[in-house]
Design a protein around this motif. Structure first.
Motif, mmCIF file in Angstrom:
data_model
loop_
_atom_site.group_PDB
_atom_site.id
_atom_site.type_symbol
_atom_site.label_atom_id
_atom_site.label_comp_id
_atom_site.label_asym_id
_atom_site.label_seq_id
_atom_site.Cartn_x
_atom_site.Cartn_y
_atom_site.Cartn_z
ATOM 1 N N LEU A 122 41.433 -54.380 24.689
ATOM 2 C CA LEU A 122 41.582 -54.660 23.262
ATOM 3 C C LEU A 122 41.622 -56.170 23.075
ATOM 4 O O LEU A 122 42.310 -56.865 23.822
ATOM 5 C CB LEU A 122 42.916 -54.043 22.792
ATOM 6 C CG LEU A 122 43.497 -54.465 21.451
ATOM 7 C CD1 LEU A 122 42.577 -54.040 20.325
ATOM 8 C CD2 LEU A 122 44.868 -53.828 21.256
ATOM 9 N N SER A 123 40.867 -56.669 22.101
ATOM 10 C CA SER A 123 40.997 -58.087 21.770
ATOM 11 C C SER A 123 41.407 -58.206 20.304
ATOM 12 O O SER A 123 41.028 -57.378 19.471
ATOM 13 C CB SER A 123 39.695 -58.849 22.051
ATOM 14 O OG SER A 123 38.625 -58.282 21.340
ATOM 15 N N ILE A 124 42.211 -59.224 20.034
ATOM 16 C CA ILE A 124 42.799 -59.376 18.699
ATOM 17 C C ILE A 124 42.531 -60.788 18.185
ATOM 18 O O ILE A 124 42.771 -61.767 18.911
ATOM 19 C CB ILE A 124 44.333 -59.155 18.753
ATOM 20 C CG1 ILE A 124 44.655 -57.760 19.307
ATOM 21 C CG2 ILE A 124 44.974 -59.358 17.375
ATOM 22 C CD1 ILE A 124 46.157 -57.499 19.466
ATOM 23 N N ALA A 125 42.049 -60.882 16.966
ATOM 24 C CA ALA A 125 41.962 -62.182 16.312
ATOM 25 C C ALA A 125 43.387 -62.539 15.877
ATOM 26 O O ALA A 125 44.014 -61.813 15.112
ATOM 27 C CB ALA A 125 41.039 -62.105 15.099
ATOM 28 N N GLN A 211 43.737 -59.242 25.033
ATOM 29 C CA GLN A 211 43.407 -60.676 24.972
ATOM 30 C C GLN A 211 43.402 -61.079 23.507
ATOM 31 O O GLN A 211 42.798 -60.378 22.691
ATOM 32 C CB GLN A 211 42.001 -60.912 25.499
ATOM 33 C CG GLN A 211 41.851 -60.778 26.987
ATOM 34 C CD GLN A 211 42.196 -62.068 27.708
ATOM 35 O OE1 GLN A 211 42.242 -63.127 27.091
ATOM 36 N NE2 GLN A 211 42.458 -61.971 28.997
ATOM 37 N N GLU A 212 44.044 -62.195 23.198
ATOM 38 C CA GLU A 212 43.995 -62.685 21.824
ATOM 39 C C GLU A 212 43.139 -63.950 21.741
ATOM 40 O O GLU A 212 43.036 -64.712 22.703
ATOM 41 C CB GLU A 212 45.399 -62.989 21.299
ATOM 42 C CG GLU A 212 46.199 -61.740 21.000
ATOM 43 C CD GLU A 212 47.452 -62.019 20.183
ATOM 44 O OE1 GLU A 212 47.909 -61.094 19.500
ATOM 45 O OE2 GLU A 212 47.978 -63.156 20.216
ATOM 46 N N LEU A 213 42.584 -64.142 20.557
ATOM 47 C CA LEU A 213 41.734 -65.306 20.306
ATOM 48 C C LEU A 213 42.155 -65.894 18.959
ATOM 49 O O LEU A 213 42.189 -65.164 17.962
ATOM 50 C CB LEU A 213 40.289 -64.813 20.245
ATOM 51 C CG LEU A 213 39.171 -65.816 20.364
ATOM 52 C CD1 LEU A 213 39.257 -66.560 21.694
ATOM 53 C CD2 LEU A 213 37.824 -65.088 20.281
ATOM 54 N N GLY A 214 42.471 -67.209 18.960
ATOM 55 C CA GLY A 214 42.863 -67.827 17.700
ATOM 56 C C GLY A 214 41.734 -67.757 16.677
ATOM 57 O O GLY A 214 40.573 -67.860 17.043
#
Ligand SMILES: Nc1nc2c(ncn2[C@@H]2O[C@H](COP(=O)(O)OP(=O)(O)O)[C@@H](O)[C@H]2O)c(=O)[nH]1
Ligand SMILES: [Mg+2]
Length: 270
Positions: A122-125, A211-214
């Motif tokens: 899962l990736s999150i903005a 994983q998060e991404l700014g």
């Protein structure tokens, strides 16, 4: 296939540019995608404006419209979209959710997708990573998100997650399929905005790799009011948080989750 779910209720002023931004994001990329608009009983021209975007793209933008006859809430919209996609998706597909109001930049979808292709479930903005900026959001809403982040991280930590309340995410399909095996039709049952964080709380026991991404959250492009009912959302969020925390200890410890998944596999094989 990248399935991009837009839950929308009366977004006639913003849905067209939002969908066109998705089209632009994937132009010239060799990757199939489908926009799934979940129209939640809109009484305005949301669907017509979405179809206008398809026409404007010369038919390149692939769009499916799922409609609720009546307004049922953001959670219900997400649920309709997620279950619909799960019934069709292949294991290497990715499901993306984001706001339909032109505040979550579709241009970032390929980056979120890449994080999943590179191994995340899962990736999150995220508003809480380097590069993140928030423009035009009222101070009390920012404060609420900040308090939620601290509260969730201490009561229900999920490794890698700081932003629990942003709907802009990309999910690996097998992760959602596992969640459906464990929770059956109880995945995404909250009706309102609290469903966004509840989905994460449901994934916590599955040992999810996040994983998060700014990202840049810009309310400048939003025409019209936010539809979140603030007090109602705070109340239902807090009660769900407590409920899920207790459930996790009682019913979803790792060995219990493994047993539920094994049982679902056995019944699917029958
Ligand atoms: N399906 C559905 N979507 C909704 C509803 N209310 C809001 N949304 C959508 O949820 C997203 C977030 O809503 P928004 O008003 O922008 O809330 P905010 O971003 O938290 O201020 C937007 O895409 C809305 O169209 C609803 O009742 N049903
Ligand atoms: Mg919004």
């Amino acid at each position: 296939m990248i399935w991009v779910i837009f839950p929308a209720w009366n977004e006639e002023k913003v849905i067209r540019p939002t969908l066109l931004a998705l089209w632009q994001a994937y132009r010239g990329r060799n990757e199939a995608y489908t926009a799934v608009l979940v129209d939640d009983g809109s009484t305005d021209r949301t669907v017509a404006e979405a179809q206008a975007a398809v026409a404007e793209s010369g038919g390149e933008l692939a769009l499916t419209v799922l409609s609720h006859a009546q307004n049922m809430g953001l959670g219900a919209g997400l649920r309709t979209g997620i279950y619909w996609v799960l019934d069709r998706a292949q294991p290497d597909d990715i499901l993306v959710t984001l706001d339909a109001d032109n505040t979550h930049p579709p241009a970032m979808i390929p980056d979120l997708v890449k994080l999943v292709r590179d191994g995340a479930d899962l990736s999150i903005a995220s508003r809480y990573r380097s590069g993140a900026e928030v423009h035009g959001v009222p101070g009390y809403r920012r404060a609420l998100s900040d308090v939620a982040s601290v509260l969730f991280r201490s009561i229900y930590p999920i490794p890698g997650v700081r932003d629990y309340t942003c709907c802009f995410r990309a999910y690996r399909i097998p992760l959602l399929a596992r969640a459906r095996a464990v929770y059956g039709d109880q995945l995404c049952t909250a009706r309102g905005f609290e469903a966004v964080m509840d989905l994460l709380l449901r994934l916590g026991p599955l040992d999810v790799k996040v994983q998060e991404l700014g990202f840049v959250l810009d309310y400048g492009g939003r025409v019209g009011q936010s539809k979140m009912k603030v007090l109602r959302t705070i109340r239902s969020t807090l009660s769900l948080l407590v409920k899920r925390r207790i459930e996790r200890m009682q019913h979803y410890r790792p060995e219990q989750v493994a047993a539920l998944e094994a049982a679902a596999k056995r019944s699917a094989a029958r």
